[in-house]
Design a protein around this motif. Sequence first.
Motif, PDB file in Angstrom:
ATOM      1  N   VAL A  31       0.940  -1.122  -0.062  1.00  0.00           N
ATOM      2  CA  VAL A  31       0.060   0.093  -0.012  1.00  0.00           C
ATOM      3  C   VAL A  31       0.862   1.356   0.066  1.00  0.00           C
ATOM      4  O   VAL A  31       2.027   1.069   0.666  1.00  0.00           O
ATOM      5  CB  VAL A  31      -1.065   0.093   1.230  1.00  0.00           C
ATOM      6  CG1 VAL A  31      -0.170   0.149   2.553  1.00  0.00           C
ATOM      7  CG2 VAL A  31      -1.880   1.221   1.156  1.00  0.00           C
ATOM      8  N   ASP A  56      -3.161   4.033  -2.056  1.00  0.00           N
ATOM      9  CA  ASP A  56      -3.343   3.158  -3.309  1.00  0.00           C
ATOM     10  C   ASP A  56      -2.905   1.742  -3.055  1.00  0.00           C
ATOM     11  O   ASP A  56      -1.887   1.691  -2.419  1.00  0.00           O
ATOM     12  CB  ASP A  56      -2.832   3.664  -4.490  1.00  0.00           C
ATOM     13  CG  ASP A  56      -3.483   4.545  -5.218  1.00  0.00           C
ATOM     14  OD1 ASP A  56      -4.841   4.967  -4.750  1.00  0.00           O
ATOM     15  OD2 ASP A  56      -2.966   5.526  -6.046  1.00  0.00           O
ATOM     16  N   LEU A  57      -3.641   0.706  -3.316  1.00  0.00           N
ATOM     17  CA  LEU A  57      -3.150  -0.790  -3.119  1.00  0.00           C
ATOM     18  C   LEU A  57      -2.523  -1.036  -4.376  1.00  0.00           C
ATOM     19  O   LEU A  57      -2.889  -0.972  -5.621  1.00  0.00           O
ATOM     20  CB  LEU A  57      -4.358  -1.656  -2.939  1.00  0.00           C
ATOM     21  CG  LEU A  57      -5.302  -1.282  -1.572  1.00  0.00           C
ATOM     22  CD1 LEU A  57      -6.316  -2.168  -1.767  1.00  0.00           C
ATOM     23  CD2 LEU A  57      -4.284  -1.475  -0.440  1.00  0.00           C
ATOM     24  N   ASN A 108      -1.882  -0.368 -10.033  1.00  0.00           N
ATOM     25  CA  ASN A 108      -2.722   0.063  -8.993  1.00  0.00           C
ATOM     26  C   ASN A 108      -3.920  -0.824  -9.019  1.00  0.00           C
ATOM     27  O   ASN A 108      -4.687  -0.762 -10.059  1.00  0.00           O
ATOM     28  CB  ASN A 108      -2.840   1.509  -9.599  1.00  0.00           C
ATOM     29  CG  ASN A 108      -3.838   2.312  -8.404  1.00  0.00           C
ATOM     30  OD1 ASN A 108      -4.789   1.670  -7.757  1.00  0.00           O
ATOM     31  ND2 ASN A 108      -3.633   3.502  -8.202  1.00  0.00           N
ATOM     32  N   GLY A 118      -6.790  -0.494  -7.379  1.00  0.00           N
ATOM     33  CA  GLY A 118      -8.098   0.064  -7.354  1.00  0.00           C
ATOM     34  C   GLY A 118      -8.457   0.569  -8.756  1.00  0.00           C
ATOM     35  O   GLY A 118      -9.687   0.552  -9.300  1.00  0.00           O
ATOM     36  N   SER A 119      -7.404   1.274  -9.459  1.00  0.00           N
ATOM     37  CA  SER A 119      -7.787   1.723 -10.869  1.00  0.00           C
ATOM     38  C   SER A 119      -7.584   0.603 -12.062  1.00  0.00           C
ATOM     39  O   SER A 119      -8.063   1.003 -13.106  1.00  0.00           O
ATOM     40  CB  SER A 119      -7.012   2.999 -11.160  1.00  0.00           C
ATOM     41  OG  SER A 119      -5.679   2.630 -11.404  1.00  0.00           O
TER      42      SER A 119
END
Length: 140
Positions: free
Chosen positions: A8, A72-73, A96, A98-99
């Motif tokens: 993270v 961000d993970l 990333n 998340g995105s």
Amino acid sequence: MISVHKSVAHPWQCDVMGHMTTRFYMAMFDDSSYHFLHHVFGWNSAQDPTGKHGWVDVSHTINYRAEVDAGDLLEVRAELLNVGGKSMTISFEMINLGSGDVAATLESVIVLFDLEERCAVTIPDDIRKTAQAHVRADFV
């Protein structure tokens, strides 16, 4: 590509502009390399009890492709591109989660290194053969 690291982006890893600073990208890629070597042929620091051999980075090409913000993970994935006489080339992608964006890529060249003589040495045939089985198909 195989998953070799998850992390993270912490606020303390971010610079004054609010995104993860370069030093922490490299730390994540460096940690990933140890996991990758272990995955490919079981290497870890205890593999050579004499402490005579290790792997040394000799080249890095990094591309930053999307910003990473605090929280961000991240997942780093890797694959072996080439096995030479004394070196291997590894490709890493930092995703990333998340995105879904590729945040950064790194191409790393490593050599097997004699820690006493301070020079690159030939990769033994058993290690080369095991590693060769992991080379990305379109690079063989």
